[in-house]
Design an enzyme around this catalytic site. Structure first.
Site, PDB file in Angstrom:
ATOM      1  CG  ASP A 261      -1.670   1.257   1.430  1.00 30.10           C
ATOM      2  OD1 ASP A 261      -1.817   2.012   0.444  1.00 30.10           O
ATOM      3  OD2 ASP A 261      -2.126   1.497   2.569  1.00 30.10           O
TER       4      ASP A 261
ATOM      5  CG  ASP B 232      -1.347   1.550  -3.769  1.00 25.89           C
ATOM      6  OD1 ASP B 232      -0.171   1.248  -4.048  1.00 25.89           O
ATOM      7  OD2 ASP B 232      -1.668   2.213  -2.759  1.00 25.89           O
TER       8      ASP B 232
ATOM      9  CG  ASP C  62      -7.947 -12.252 -12.729  1.00 22.16           C
ATOM     10  OD1 ASP C  62      -8.855 -12.832 -13.339  1.00 22.16           O
ATOM     11  OD2 ASP C  62      -7.435 -12.661 -11.675  1.00 22.16           O
TER      12      ASP C  62
ATOM     13  CG  ASP D 103     -12.898 -15.220 -12.660  1.00 20.57           C
ATOM     14  OD1 ASP D 103     -12.107 -15.503 -11.746  1.00 20.57           O
ATOM     15  OD2 ASP D 103     -14.132 -15.123 -12.491  1.00 20.57           O
TER      16      ASP D 103
ATOM     17  CD  GLU E 129     -10.735 -19.659 -11.410  1.00 24.04           C
ATOM     18  OE1 GLU E 129     -10.743 -19.844 -10.188  1.00 24.04           O
ATOM     19  OE2 GLU E 129     -11.589 -18.945 -11.973  1.00 24.04           O
TER      20      GLU E 129
ATOM     21  CG  HIS F 252      -7.484 -15.165  -5.439  1.00 23.65           C
ATOM     22  ND1 HIS F 252      -7.041 -15.796  -6.584  1.00 23.65           N
ATOM     23  CD2 HIS F 252      -8.752 -14.781  -5.705  1.00 23.65           C
ATOM     24  CE1 HIS F 252      -7.992 -15.783  -7.481  1.00 23.65           C
ATOM     25  NE2 HIS F 252      -9.048 -15.176  -6.988  1.00 23.65           N
ATOM     26  CG  ASP F 253     -10.307 -18.331  -5.553  1.00 24.96           C
ATOM     27  OD1 ASP F 253     -10.724 -17.301  -4.994  1.00 24.96           O
ATOM     28  OD2 ASP F 253     -10.261 -18.471  -6.795  1.00 24.96           O
TER      29      ASP F 253
HETATM   30  C1  GLC Z   1     -12.813 -17.158  -9.613  1.00 21.76           C
HETATM   31  C2  GLC Z   1     -11.981 -16.283  -8.718  1.00 21.76           C
HETATM   32  C3  GLC Z   1     -12.686 -16.135  -7.407  1.00 21.76           C
HETATM   33  C4  GLC Z   1     -14.024 -15.497  -7.651  1.00 21.76           C
HETATM   34  C5  GLC Z   1     -14.836 -16.278  -8.659  1.00 21.76           C
HETATM   35  C6  GLC Z   1     -15.993 -15.499  -9.171  1.00 21.76           C
HETATM   36  O1  GLC Z   1     -12.915 -18.439  -9.135  1.00 21.76           O
HETATM   37  O2  GLC Z   1     -10.701 -16.822  -8.596  1.00 21.76           O
HETATM   38  O3  GLC Z   1     -11.931 -15.376  -6.501  1.00 21.76           O
HETATM   39  O4  GLC Z   1     -14.745 -15.393  -6.459  1.00 21.76           O
HETATM   40  O5  GLC Z   1     -14.057 -16.579  -9.796  1.00 21.76           O
HETATM   41  O6  GLC Z   1     -15.542 -14.463 -10.000  1.00 21.76           O
END
Ligand code: GLC
Length: 534
Positions: free
Chosen positions: A25, A33, A102, A204, A267, A328-329
């Site tokens: 940050d 940021d 992304d 995504d 993904e 991050h998931d």
């Molecule tokens: C993907 C992302 C996740 C998000 C989901 C809906 O799985 O990695 O963080 O919540 O898509 O966009």
């Protein structure tokens, strides 16, 4: 070894995921940021990673922390502005690194002007940009599809009397990829960033983009148990992985191919046999359909070995493999397997054949941080409470030094920090030869200096117990990798007749430089990377 000796950057280099809210940050508002990333580029360069994938930083109501986009070609003011973006891209390119954005095509935010128009009336020209259906005669949802974030995937719009589909939150309406206008509009958004010079996209939920034309009910999942997410009650047979999705991916790829050396990453959470179809006919699909097996499988050598072999055998010829260790998931690797095994996991990620994707902070041994329920941000926790599905724990601020808030911010961090950040941070670990950070740095350097490790061929080596073994071979050198995935001693007798070699890298650094051969005793949590004498 493949005779081709010119590999593209996204084949031989490492991808590093930044969750921008949590990296650094620079403004003091408690949220990371773009300028913060810019200031830390030296760190990333020294680490040796090349492809910098940044999770969404576009304007967003932040219902799903940026994965609910309300403007695909803007920057969220909390995270920066377009000048910051331009400077960051320039900084990344100046260092010979690449920027991966992304892209979130399955759904927008409900606050996106497109959805606002779409819901304004049944005959609005953008009505069909989203998925609208009449209620059943009894007024209920059009079918039984479920939202990944709990409850029905349909929400009724009282005003127009129809339901709209949302695979995720009701604030994330699904776009209708059967509508050519949606294709054009979304591809234009991708073009906007490509024209600016970005080097690729992580797309995504690629496998979710198109739904069954007849909107048939999903069948029940016979393996469902109460501890699973309620979404898993049904098998998403009709709401995901539809054959037509490949046409959409191909179109995206056609576009990115107009820009040299770009990469399209998908993904995709699917079994291997289905995952590999996303390479597309004639490899005209995603170049890297994310392979999440190391994130999903139990940490057992035989299970992982079987998965590696299945993956290797399923890849289309010339399809390039890839491996992901965290994101991050998902719970962080150091929490899933423990700090010692996290080193073995790093060796696995960085010595298997295929592009590795690292998650920020794993390189300093960050673990999940317990977030009290009342402090939860993530909708997976707030909407589906009590199941441990929340993703805040793996999204906490990067730990830069031992000062207050780990040097992440001068303000109040948007998520709490790991308690022992004074020990686990970039500054302290840089000074400690045995730290996780220096472990990663040394290993990445070795990988970069040895073609056999970055792009060489892969050969399984049979092993037993909790030991995983394989060879990597380049035109000039060959390596044997032996990893103990457990905390017990193991005897290993690699089935390689008369082999001998020199330890080039190990979790037990005192072994480096030693000559070894034949049958070995592996210590608990020990990993060896051996250069074979040919
Ligand atoms: C993907 C992302 C996740 C998000 C989901 C809906 O799985 O990695 O963080 O919540 O898509 O966009």
């Amino acid at each position: 070894m493949n005779r081709k000796d010119t590999y593209l950057w996204w084949q031989k280099e490492i991808i590093y995921q930044i969750y921008p809210r949590s990296f650094y940050d620079s403004s003091g508002n408690g949220t990371g940021d773009l300028n913060g990333i810019l200031q830390k580029l030296d760190y990333l360069e020294e680490l040796g990673v090349k492809g910098i994938w940044i999770s969404p930083f576009f304007p967003s109501p932040m219902a799903d922390f940026g994965y609910d986009v309300s403007d695909y070609t803007g920057i969220h003011p909390l995270i920066g502005n377009m000048d910051d973006f331009d400077r960051l891209l320039e900084g990344i390119h100046k260092r010979g690194m690449k920027m991966i954005l992304d892209f979130v095509p399955n759904h927008s935010s409900d606050e996106h002007p497109w959805f606002q128009e779409s819901k304004s009336s049944r005959d609005n020209p953008k009505r069909d940009w989203y998925v609208w259906k009449d209620p059943k005669p009894d007024g209920s949802e059009p079918n039984n599809w479920l939202s990944e974030f709990g409850g029905s995937a349909w929400t009724l719009d009282e005003n127009t009397g129809q339901y709209y589909l949302h695979t995720y939150l009701d604030k994330q309406p699904d776009l209708n990829w059967r509508n050519p206008e949606v294709h054009e509009a979304m591809l234009n958004c991708m073009r906007f960033w490509l024209d600016k010079g970005v080097d690729g996209f992580r797309v995504d939920v690629m496998w979710q983009m198109i739904k069954d034309k007849q909107f048939r009910d999903n069948p029940p999942n016979p393996d469902y148990t109460e501890d699973m997410s309620p979404y898993d009650k049904l098998l998403p047979v009709y709401s995901s992985d539809q054959p037509e999705v490949h046409d959409v991916v191909r179109e995206m790829r056609k576009l990115t191919d107009q820009y040299p050396e770009t990469v399209l990453i998908g993904e995709i959470y699917l079994p291997i046999q289905d995952l590999v179809t996303y390479y597309g006919h004639d490899l005209q699909g995603a170049q890297l359909p994310f392979n999440f097996q190391l994130v999903e499988l139990p940490w057992e050598a035989r299970r992982i070995e079987a998965a590696i072999n299945e993956y290797e055998a399923s890849l289309p010829s010339e399809g390039w493999p890839n491996w992901v260790l965290g994101n991050h998931d998902k719970s962080r690797i150091a929490s899933r397997v423990g700090p010692q095994q996290a080193r073995i996991a790093a060796m696995l990620l960085l010595t298997l054949k295929g592009t590795p994707t690292m998650y920020y902070g794993d390189e300093i041994g960050m673990t999940d941080v317990h977030i009290p329920v009342e402090m939860a941000n993530d909708p997976r926790e707030t909407k589906v409470p009590g199941k441990g599905l929340g993703r805040d724990p793996e999204r906490t601020p990067m730990q830069w030094d031992s000062s207050e808030n780990a040097g992440f911010t001068n303000g109040k961090p948007w998520l709490p920090l790991m308690e022992n950040y004074k020990k686990f941070n970039v500054a302290s670990e840089s000074k400690d030869q045995d730290s996780m950070l220096n472990f990663y740095r040394r290993l990445i350097k070795l990988r970069a200096s040895e073609k056999a490790l970055s792009v060489g061929d892969f050969y399984p080596v049979p092993a037993e117990g909790n030991v995983l073994a394989y060879r990597r071979e380049g035109p000039k050198k060959a390596f044997l990798i032996i990893l103990n995935l457990g905390d017990q001693k193991e005897q290993v007798d690699p089935e390689l007749p008369q082999w001998k070699g020199t330890v080039r890298f190990s979790t037990h650094s005192e072994k480096e430089g030693k000559e070894i051969k034949g049958s070995l005793i592996l210590q608990p949590d020990e990993g060896l990377l051996i250069e074979l004498k040919q």
